[in-house]
Design a protein around this motif. Sequence first.
Motif, PDB file in Angstrom:
ATOM      1  N   ILE A 183     -32.949   8.276 -25.781  1.00 45.94           N
ATOM      2  CA  ILE A 183     -34.059   7.514 -26.362  1.00 45.94           C
ATOM      3  C   ILE A 183     -35.307   8.386 -26.482  1.00 45.94           C
ATOM      4  N   LEU A 184     -35.567   9.195 -25.468  1.00 47.84           N
ATOM      5  CA  LEU A 184     -36.711  10.100 -25.520  1.00 47.84           C
ATOM      6  C   LEU A 184     -36.576  11.098 -26.665  1.00 47.84           C
ATOM      7  N   ASN A 185     -35.377  11.612 -26.866  1.00 46.58           N
ATOM      8  CA  ASN A 185     -35.122  12.529 -27.981  1.00 46.58           C
ATOM      9  C   ASN A 185     -35.382  11.844 -29.319  1.00 46.58           C
ATOM     10  N   ILE A 186     -34.969  10.594 -29.457  1.00 48.34           N
ATOM     11  CA  ILE A 186     -35.195   9.852 -30.702  1.00 48.34           C
ATOM     12  C   ILE A 186     -36.692   9.627 -30.914  1.00 48.34           C
ATOM     13  N   ILE A 187     -37.380   9.220 -29.864  1.00 50.04           N
ATOM     14  CA  ILE A 187     -38.812   8.927 -29.993  1.00 50.04           C
ATOM     15  C   ILE A 187     -39.592  10.183 -30.374  1.00 50.04           C
ATOM     16  N   LEU A 188     -39.263  11.301 -29.745  1.00 53.37           N
ATOM     17  CA  LEU A 188     -40.041  12.522 -29.976  1.00 53.37           C
ATOM     18  C   LEU A 188     -39.658  13.272 -31.244  1.00 53.37           C
ATOM     19  N   PHE A 189     -38.390  13.287 -31.605  1.00 52.18           N
ATOM     20  CA  PHE A 189     -37.956  14.209 -32.647  1.00 52.18           C
ATOM     21  C   PHE A 189     -37.322  13.573 -33.881  1.00 52.18           C
ATOM     22  N   TYR A 190     -37.112  12.264 -33.916  1.00 48.24           N
ATOM     23  CA  TYR A 190     -36.456  11.665 -35.079  1.00 48.24           C
ATOM     24  C   TYR A 190     -37.382  11.773 -36.286  1.00 48.24           C
ATOM     25  N   PRO A 191     -36.908  12.380 -37.387  1.00 48.60           N
ATOM     26  CA  PRO A 191     -37.809  12.699 -38.505  1.00 48.60           C
ATOM     27  C   PRO A 191     -38.206  11.514 -39.372  1.00 48.60           C
ATOM     28  N   GLY A 192     -37.397  10.509 -39.472  1.00 49.46           N
ATOM     29  CA  GLY A 192     -37.693   9.419 -40.405  1.00 49.46           C
ATOM     30  C   GLY A 192     -37.939   8.120 -39.683  1.00 49.46           C
ATOM     31  N   LYS A 193     -37.938   7.054 -40.484  1.00 44.56           N
ATOM     32  CA  LYS A 193     -38.076   5.718 -39.935  1.00 44.56           C
ATOM     33  C   LYS A 193     -36.753   5.323 -39.286  1.00 44.56           C
ATOM     34  N   LEU A 194     -36.824   4.742 -38.111  1.00 44.24           N
ATOM     35  CA  LEU A 194     -35.621   4.384 -37.356  1.00 44.24           C
ATOM     36  C   LEU A 194     -35.013   3.093 -37.907  1.00 44.24           C
ATOM     37  N   THR A 195     -33.838   3.216 -38.503  1.00 44.12           N
ATOM     38  CA  THR A 195     -33.111   2.061 -39.031  1.00 44.12           C
ATOM     39  C   THR A 195     -31.650   2.183 -38.632  1.00 44.12           C
ATOM     40  N   ILE A 196     -30.954   1.073 -38.690  1.00 40.41           N
ATOM     41  CA  ILE A 196     -29.521   1.066 -38.422  1.00 40.41           C
ATOM     42  C   ILE A 196     -28.812   0.903 -39.756  1.00 40.41           C
TER      43      ILE A 196
END
Length: 191
Positions: free
Chosen positions: A43-56
């Motif tokens: 989750i920390l990796n997603i919060i810090l480094f995910y480049p776009g908008k978080l969608t499923i």
Amino acid sequence: MKLKHLFDKNYYKYLYHQLKRKNLSEYIFIDFKTIVVLSLLFILNIILFYPGKLTINIPKLDNQVNTLETLIKALSTFIIIIFSFIVLSFNIFYRYFGRFAFLNFFKNRLIKVLFTIFLFTIGFMVYSTIYLREAHTADNYSNSLYIISLLLTILTVLLIFPTVITLLRNSQNRKNILSIIEGFNSEWLIS
């Protein structure tokens, strides 16, 4: 109050109390602290480094087929290893009526349910893969097949280890061995 309703209610009470008496921690094979730490890292990796908008999003049809084929291979291999372990465990305990306990093991309703889920999962995933290969475009039905296949795979993997633990306990359970010995009749002993 109908008799069937009363029976159902009492049956579920019986199951509840039976589960309360069992030590369920002996059947848990996952370390929850490790899961929490790994999940927090993810989750920390997603919060810090995910480049776009978080969608499923549901993957494209080709990716769904590839995922299901990979899961079928992995799940089949995993179940084959578990079955090999089962046969080996009862062969090791053959001196203590292990082979008879093995036969009685498959009379247990819980075990039948678990193995039925294993077989159904593989069959369902094969059907889903065939359907997805034949479909030219993704629709709600193909997406539902994909999601249900993933959920059944997770359920199957989670149920494998408690099954093996139950199996090992039944192979050396004195109560089961005594019931096997009591089941021998005089004709069997003479032969």
